[in-house]
Design an enzyme around this catalytic site. Structure first.
Site, short mmCIF file in Angstrom:
data_model
loop_
_atom_site.label_atom_id
_atom_site.label_comp_id
_atom_site.label_asym_id
_atom_site.label_seq_id
_atom_site.Cartn_x
_atom_site.Cartn_y
_atom_site.Cartn_z
N CYS A 69 5.16 -8.74 1.39
CA CYS A 69 4.02 -8.52 2.30
C CYS A 69 3.43 -9.83 2.82
CB CYS A 69 2.96 -7.65 1.63
SG CYS A 69 2.38 -8.27 0.05
N HIS A 79 -2.08 -7.42 -2.39
CA HIS A 79 -1.31 -7.06 -1.20
C HIS A 79 -1.85 -7.81 0.01
CE1 HIS A 79 1.16 -4.69 1.43
NE2 HIS A 79 0.11 -4.24 2.09
#
Ligand SMILES: [Zn+2]
Length: 374
Positions: free
Chosen positions: A71, A326
């Site tokens: 990510c 994330h």
């Protein structure tokens, strides 16, 4: 990471509310139903429209599949590839001759990925070949990266492998910050000056007394504030022949077209644990460095300073803790006049960027410039 771009010299008051960072990532997802608002911002960005945005993309925004903790890489790639000034440079690279060279060439693999994103009909593509290429250059996969560090690694690989000197120069013009560091002995007249370049400005979240800095502007001012090196931090002065108190200061010499700000949200305890400083730090949609810094903090003429006006272009944000988390990228599309949130393969429009949490040294804000002077 905040990525900001230089804007034109026009004075305009932003109609957009301030962007606020809070502990929870909570970008408001809204379908743009207010046409008036869209039209309102359009003329303002006309100059910038030719610089950034998905104009380069035939299919508008395309996601990138997560290959396993990719990510961070995905977010940074979106920030690079949504920037037309960058893709213009990328398109002019020399294609390596042999298949083996092509496989290990980061700019070439990035270009292939861009082509795939533009030509395909898919909502997302997998950056598999680029990730494999990066692995050849010791960029680890399947680990949580520090966005500022990975940004620097990618940039260095791009610069090193682009070969053509004119492209390397253009890449530097796009992202490189020039500063001058001063070190002055407080007992005698000795003063040393050294010029250096930086890819990001690492901005503090706390002052020396561990008090929270209130805004991004405060953080910028604090970064350029002179610091007295006393006690354990004293330096050896050759003229005095002993350790003395020094005054250390950083002066801003030159700002690039894309200014990347990096909020240092890491905090080291004596126990050697790393904590994330997740309190909010408001940042503006428009940033004028001439108004933020004092004369003493700058080493630039008026012509240089005239370009120090920026608009928020992208935010690479991390949610979660230091060990788990994330990344998402929020990028302003100037052709469409709207914010996109790139969450790996999921791409959506967001009404505005706010309530974004930033992680230890993983916060990049990019601000961009217009075509002033070009
Ligand atoms: Zn001295």
């Amino acid at each position: 990471i905040l990525l900001m771009g230089q804007r034109s010299g026009r004075q305009e008051i932003s109609k957009k509310p301030e962007v606020v960072l809070s502990e929870i990532m909570e970008a408001e997802i809204e379908v743009q139903s207010n046409k008036e608002e869209t039209q309102e911002v359009k003329p303002k960005n006309q100059k910038l429209m030719s610089v950034f945005g998905v104009a380069d993309l035939k299919n508008a925004a395309v996601g990138l599949y997560n290959l396993g903790q990719s990510c961070c890489l995905n977010s940074l790639l979106q920030v690079f590839l949504m920037n037309i000034r960058f893709t213009r440079i990328l398109r002019r690279i020399t294609v390596p001759l042999s298949p083996a060279q092509r496989r290990s060439n980061v700019p070439y693999q990035m270009l292939l990925l861009l082509e795939e994103m533009q030509c395909g009909k898919c909502k997302a593509v997998g950056p598999t070949e680029l990730a494999r290429c990066l692995a050849e250059h010791r960029v680890k996969l399947f680990v949580q990266h520090d966005a500022a560090q990975l940004f620097l690694t990618l940039w260095n690989l791009l610069k090193k492998q682009m070969k053509k000197p004119e492209l390397v120069e253009e890449l530097s013009d796009l992202y490189m910050i020039c500063i001058q560091e001063h070190l002055a002995c407080q007992k005698c007249s000795l003063e040393t000056k050294s010029n250096s370049t930086m890819l990001t400005l690492p901005l503090p979240m706390l002052d020396a007394n561990s008090y929270r800095l209130k805004t991004l502007e405060d953080s910028l001012r604090y970064f350029f504030n002179p610091e007295e090196l006393t006690g354990q931090n004293m330096c050896f002065c050759q003229q005095c022949g002993r350790k003395t108190t020094f005054l250390q200061s950083t002066k801003l010499v030159h700002l690039p077209q894309i200014l990347t700000l990096h909020l240092k949200r890491f905090y080291f305890e004596r126990s050697s644990c790393t904590y994330k400083l997740s309190h909010s730090l408001p940042f503006p949609q428009e940033l004028d460095l001439r108004k933020v810094l004092t004369e003493d903090q700058c080493l630039a003429d008026d012509r240089e300073k005239a370009t120090w006006q920026y608009q928020l272009f992208a935010v690479v944000a991390h949610s979660g803790s230091t060990s788990f988390g994330h990344y998402c990228a929020y990028v302003w599309s100037l052709t469409e006049c709207k914010w996109y949130c790139f969450n790996d393969s999921e791409v959506c429009q967001v009404s505005r960027v706010r309530h974004v949490s930033f992680a230890p040294s993983w916060t990049l804000l990019q601000v961009s410039s217009s075509l002033t002077g070009c």
